[in-house]
Design a protein around this motif. Sequence first.
Motif, PDB file in Angstrom:
ATOM      1  N   ASP A   1       4.889   7.918   6.801  1.00  0.00           N
ATOM      2  CA  ASP A   1       5.234   8.988   5.870  1.00  0.00           C
ATOM      3  C   ASP A   1       6.653   9.499   6.104  1.00  0.00           C
ATOM      4  OD1 ASP A   1       4.653  10.640   3.744  1.00  0.00           O
ATOM      5  OD2 ASP A   1       3.937  12.263   5.027  1.00  0.00           O
TER       6      ASP A   1
ATOM      7  N   LEU B   1       0.798  -1.223   0.000  1.00  0.00           N
ATOM      8  CA  LEU B   1       0.000   0.000   0.000  1.00  0.00           C
ATOM      9  C   LEU B   1       0.833   1.277   0.000  1.00  0.00           C
ATOM     10  CD1 LEU B   1      -1.885   1.093   3.183  1.00  0.00           C
ATOM     11  CD2 LEU B   1      -0.079  -0.564   3.434  1.00  0.00           C
TER      12      LEU B   1
ATOM     13  N   LEU C   1      -6.549   7.972  14.117  1.00  0.00           N
ATOM     14  CA  LEU C   1      -5.983   7.546  12.842  1.00  0.00           C
ATOM     15  C   LEU C   1      -4.659   6.829  13.051  1.00  0.00           C
ATOM     16  CD1 LEU C   1      -6.990  10.666  10.830  1.00  0.00           C
ATOM     17  CD2 LEU C   1      -7.643   8.343  10.276  1.00  0.00           C
ATOM     18  N   ARG C   2      -3.842   7.365  13.935  1.00  0.00           N
ATOM     19  CA  ARG C   2      -2.525   6.783  14.151  1.00  0.00           C
ATOM     20  C   ARG C   2      -2.639   5.350  14.638  1.00  0.00           C
ATOM     21  NH1 ARG C   2       2.258   8.333  18.465  1.00  0.00           N
ATOM     22  NH2 ARG C   2       3.277   6.354  18.141  1.00  0.00           N
TER      23      ARG C   2
ATOM     24  N   ARG D   1       4.024  27.539  10.536  1.00  0.00           N
ATOM     25  CA  ARG D   1       3.950  27.042   9.160  1.00  0.00           C
ATOM     26  C   ARG D   1       2.592  27.267   8.513  1.00  0.00           C
ATOM     27  NH1 ARG D   1       4.567  21.442   9.048  1.00  0.00           N
ATOM     28  NH2 ARG D   1       4.808  21.636   6.815  1.00  0.00           N
TER      29      ARG D   1
ATOM     30  N   GLN E   1      -0.216   0.821   8.502  1.00  0.00           N
ATOM     31  CA  GLN E   1      -0.439   2.147   7.912  1.00  0.00           C
ATOM     32  C   GLN E   1       0.805   2.598   7.173  1.00  0.00           C
ATOM     33  OE1 GLN E   1      -0.880   4.416  11.441  1.00  0.00           O
ATOM     34  NE2 GLN E   1      -3.069   4.043  11.622  1.00  0.00           N
ATOM     35  N   PRO E   2       0.628   3.547   6.241  1.00  0.00           N
ATOM     36  CA  PRO E   2       1.815   4.140   5.634  1.00  0.00           C
ATOM     37  C   PRO E   2       2.612   4.886   6.702  1.00  0.00           C
ATOM     38  CG  PRO E   2      -0.197   4.802   4.475  1.00  0.00           C
ATOM     39  CD  PRO E   2      -0.625   4.130   5.733  1.00  0.00           C
TER      40      PRO E   2
ATOM     41  N   PHE F   1      -3.227  12.413   5.579  1.00  0.00           N
ATOM     42  CA  PHE F   1      -2.052  12.338   4.712  1.00  0.00           C
ATOM     43  C   PHE F   1      -0.994  11.447   5.358  1.00  0.00           C
ATOM     44  CE2 PHE F   1       1.858  13.545   2.690  1.00  0.00           C
ATOM     45  CZ  PHE F   1       1.487  13.802   1.384  1.00  0.00           C
ATOM     46  N   LYS F   2      -0.843  11.610   6.653  1.00  0.00           N
ATOM     47  CA  LYS F   2       0.220  10.894   7.352  1.00  0.00           C
ATOM     48  C   LYS F   2      -0.098   9.414   7.533  1.00  0.00           C
ATOM     49  CE  LYS F   2       3.163  11.555  11.376  1.00  0.00           C
ATOM     50  NZ  LYS F   2       3.339  12.255  12.626  1.00  0.00           N
ATOM     51  N   TYR F   3      -1.325   9.115   7.901  1.00  0.00           N
ATOM     52  CA  TYR F   3      -1.627   7.752   8.326  1.00  0.00           C
ATOM     53  C   TYR F   3      -2.454   6.935   7.343  1.00  0.00           C
ATOM     54  CZ  TYR F   3      -0.123   9.658  12.793  1.00  0.00           C
ATOM     55  OH  TYR F   3       0.597  10.256  13.791  1.00  0.00           O
ATOM     56  N   GLN F   4      -3.142   7.577   6.418  1.00  0.00           N
ATOM     57  CA  GLN F   4      -4.059   6.799   5.595  1.00  0.00           C
ATOM     58  C   GLN F   4      -3.835   6.920   4.101  1.00  0.00           C
ATOM     59  OE1 GLN F   4      -8.199   6.825   6.662  1.00  0.00           O
ATOM     60  NE2 GLN F   4      -7.586   5.182   7.995  1.00  0.00           N
ATOM     61  N   ARG F   5      -2.875   7.748   3.705  1.00  0.00           N
ATOM     62  CA  ARG F   5      -2.682   7.927   2.275  1.00  0.00           C
ATOM     63  C   ARG F   5      -2.030   6.678   1.703  1.00  0.00           C
ATOM     64  NH1 ARG F   5       1.908  10.647  -0.313  1.00  0.00           N
ATOM     65  NH2 ARG F   5       2.683  10.335   1.778  1.00  0.00           N
ATOM     66  N   THR F   6      -2.489   6.254   0.569  1.00  0.00           N
ATOM     67  CA  THR F   6      -1.804   5.158  -0.102  1.00  0.00           C
ATOM     68  C   THR F   6      -1.209   5.691  -1.393  1.00  0.00           C
ATOM     69  OG1 THR F   6      -3.887   4.562  -1.109  1.00  0.00           O
ATOM     70  CG2 THR F   6      -3.226   3.318   0.819  1.00  0.00           C
TER      71      THR F   6
ATOM     72  N   PRO G   1       1.513  18.300   3.077  1.00  0.00           N
ATOM     73  CA  PRO G   1       2.161  19.045   4.163  1.00  0.00           C
ATOM     74  C   PRO G   1       3.338  19.897   3.680  1.00  0.00           C
ATOM     75  CG  PRO G   1       1.700  16.818   4.868  1.00  0.00           C
ATOM     76  CD  PRO G   1       1.394  16.868   3.391  1.00  0.00           C
ATOM     77  N   ASP G   2       3.966  19.490   2.561  1.00  0.00           N
ATOM     78  CA  ASP G   2       5.085  20.281   2.050  1.00  0.00           C
ATOM     79  C   ASP G   2       4.620  21.573   1.391  1.00  0.00           C
ATOM     80  OD1 ASP G   2       6.878  18.379   2.926  1.00  0.00           O
ATOM     81  OD2 ASP G   2       6.720  17.229   1.070  1.00  0.00           O
TER      82      ASP G   2
ATOM     83  N   TYR H   1       7.725  27.199  23.912  1.00  0.00           N
ATOM     84  CA  TYR H   1       6.888  26.076  24.328  1.00  0.00           C
ATOM     85  C   TYR H   1       5.863  26.500  25.363  1.00  0.00           C
ATOM     86  CZ  TYR H   1       9.620  22.915  21.575  1.00  0.00           C
ATOM     87  OH  TYR H   1      10.205  22.284  20.512  1.00  0.00           O
TER      88      TYR H   1
END
Lengths: 358, 384
Positions: free
Chosen positions: A347, A331, B42-43, B94, A344-345, B378-383, B359-360, B116
């Motif tokens: 990144d 994937l 998601l993580r 950002r 999961q991916p 984007f981080k956890y579910q993108r294929t 994110p970029d 912080y």
Amino acid sequence: MQQPAWQLGCPVSLGPQPDRVSLAHGEGGRLMRRLIEENILPRFAQDGEVKAPPDAAILPEFSGELAFTTDSFVVSPLFFPGGDIGRLAIIGTMNDLAVAGALPMWISLSLIIEEGLPLPVLESVLESAAQAAREAGVQVVAGDTKVVPAGAADGLFITTSGIGRVLPPPPLGPETIQPGDELIVSGPVGRHGIAILAAREQLGLIPPPETDCACLFDPVNQLRITGLMSDDRNVVRAIRDATRGGVTAILHEWSQACGHTLTVRETAVPTTPDTRGSAELLGLDPLQIACEGTMLIAVKQGVGEAVVQALRNSPQSREAAVIGEVRERGLAPVTIQRSLGTEQPLDEPSGAMLPRIC
Amino acid sequence: MKHLDEFRDPILARRLVDEIRRTVSQQRVLMEVCGGQTHSLLRHGIAVELEDIVELIHGPGCPVCVTPAEAIDFAQQLALEPNVSVASFGDMLRVPGSSRSLLDARSQGGTVKIVYSPLDAVELAKSNPDQHIVFFAVGFETTAPTTALAVLQAAGLGLENFSLLVSHVRVLPAMDALMQTPECRVEGFLAAGHVCTVTGFDEYENFVERYKTPVVVTGFEPLDLLDGILDCVTQLETGRSTVTNRYARSVQQGGNASAQEIVHKVYEIADTTWRGMGVIPQGGYRLRDEFSQFDATHRFHSLQQPKGTEAECPTFNAFDVWGSCPSGVCASDECRSGEVLTGLIKPFECDAFGTSCSPDSPLGAPMVSAEGACAAYFKYQRTV
């Protein structure tokens, strides 16, 4: 008696403050010669002999392949738990040679000093650079010193270049990585980045997290000693020290090189409690945080445990572990199996998560 | 690690998932309000694990995502002023305003610092008397007490070179606004545990009464979230709607009284612009008049852009202190962050997701922030 509104004093400038580096130290005159002769050369002398530096170091005649690398160090702060910019500058370059399969031999060291840097700071940094070189048996054979006006640099920047003797065979190369291959880290990940961050931002963690900054030659050499990386048998596909971008950045590089999916198991990745805790607190992933004495190794299927056992012979890689494997392209280029079992991916790190960590 | 692994135990998590499966008789739609919870869901793969029985709609609880573009633009202007430094949390740097971010302002020579804690910004002001330090105060009820404390500390020290650019928002009015949108499908809420640690959960009673929608105070670790979801679906299946506290190790009914007192002393509740959502009545805080000397919009009033007019923007709203289109829909034609923030679409339903927006090079704030829903997908579910 009323004080006069002016200060009585010698009208001639006192010249540079004796305990700080001034622009004059970089101008090629007497001050510069004294700085080099008194503060720098004695620390890197070979066999106790301090010689006036020639323009170039002459290296002995040599047969066989050489590895050559260069790296710049701009870490802030200059001192951090477990190391400083001097030690880092030597170790960083030695590690680049070690993971290329070479024995580090000679190093050059160039300093860009910001005017006003306290001399004791410079001396302390040079001392630990010399100490790191002595420990690893490498010689600092060339160098340069420049001083820039206040504000044009931040304290001290160091560039080191290194030459090493390739001890054949080197790793086979990440393009040879195949499905079934195993992925190994040589120790807990993310320690350097967290140590720098905690020191820089004064996070007040007690005890302060320490960098893992250490030479990787011995751990790599354990693979030679145990016959895992020899002319007869080479099980090592690739080795990289996991610096900026951490383990994740290398996994992505390797995946691109071989075209397969590299997958890691979250629960198998060694981390220290302080790294995990700090990373959770700051919303960072230890797999994306820099190390300076920890490497990622890809080995052929079935030898992962043997490689881990070999690595554990070295004090620097006592906590080595198999963290994942290579699969047919799935994937995403790099994936992670979370503790609940979902895959999961993983990144690539993006942007400047932690600037100036090395 | 202590108090981390205990709440990530895979066996216990599996039991809770099974229990949720046994409980639901039909697909349920829940909203977790907080971006921290979105990332955790998601993580740890919880959203995917439950997707056939519980749809999780990700709410607008990402503070930097809902900070108005105009406030970010103004912060950049301040950073570029001579002898002015803008300090904020790293995330805020950002996020693009109407076109650029604070990081861009820094590369143009502006002075922007990451801190912080707001109290570190007070320290900066103390040790740099020739610099004016503006702290960009963003966040929910969780961060408001610390920024209020910074103001009190600066006042106590008699600092004249410290001010706040306030963009604090309040959760409950946003939940109210969401429930009033006709498209809203949310059947139950997971309330943010850390917000309730400060505010308590008494104020949700009226909400539950009005909308007949359960609210479950929930934590952030996998077991906390699964437990909160189980409580919520159990209420739905049994036809109940109450406020329950499933994060009792941190949250008390009345909240943190001293934190509330500090907030009340320094701030008053005000109608506030949420990026992507428009002006939400009572949706945030502003500094009380007696602290106006610490209000950057007051101190640097002359730098502010003149207000827009109704003719320029069809959704012109007089409440908007930033003086421009408050609906937030004018920012980018491509970016559908408003719909993502209100849970109308999932991030991947936006055409720009993963193509022109990443994110970029983010088009909208939810792709930038560590708590943004788009960044989480984007981080956890993108294929790839």
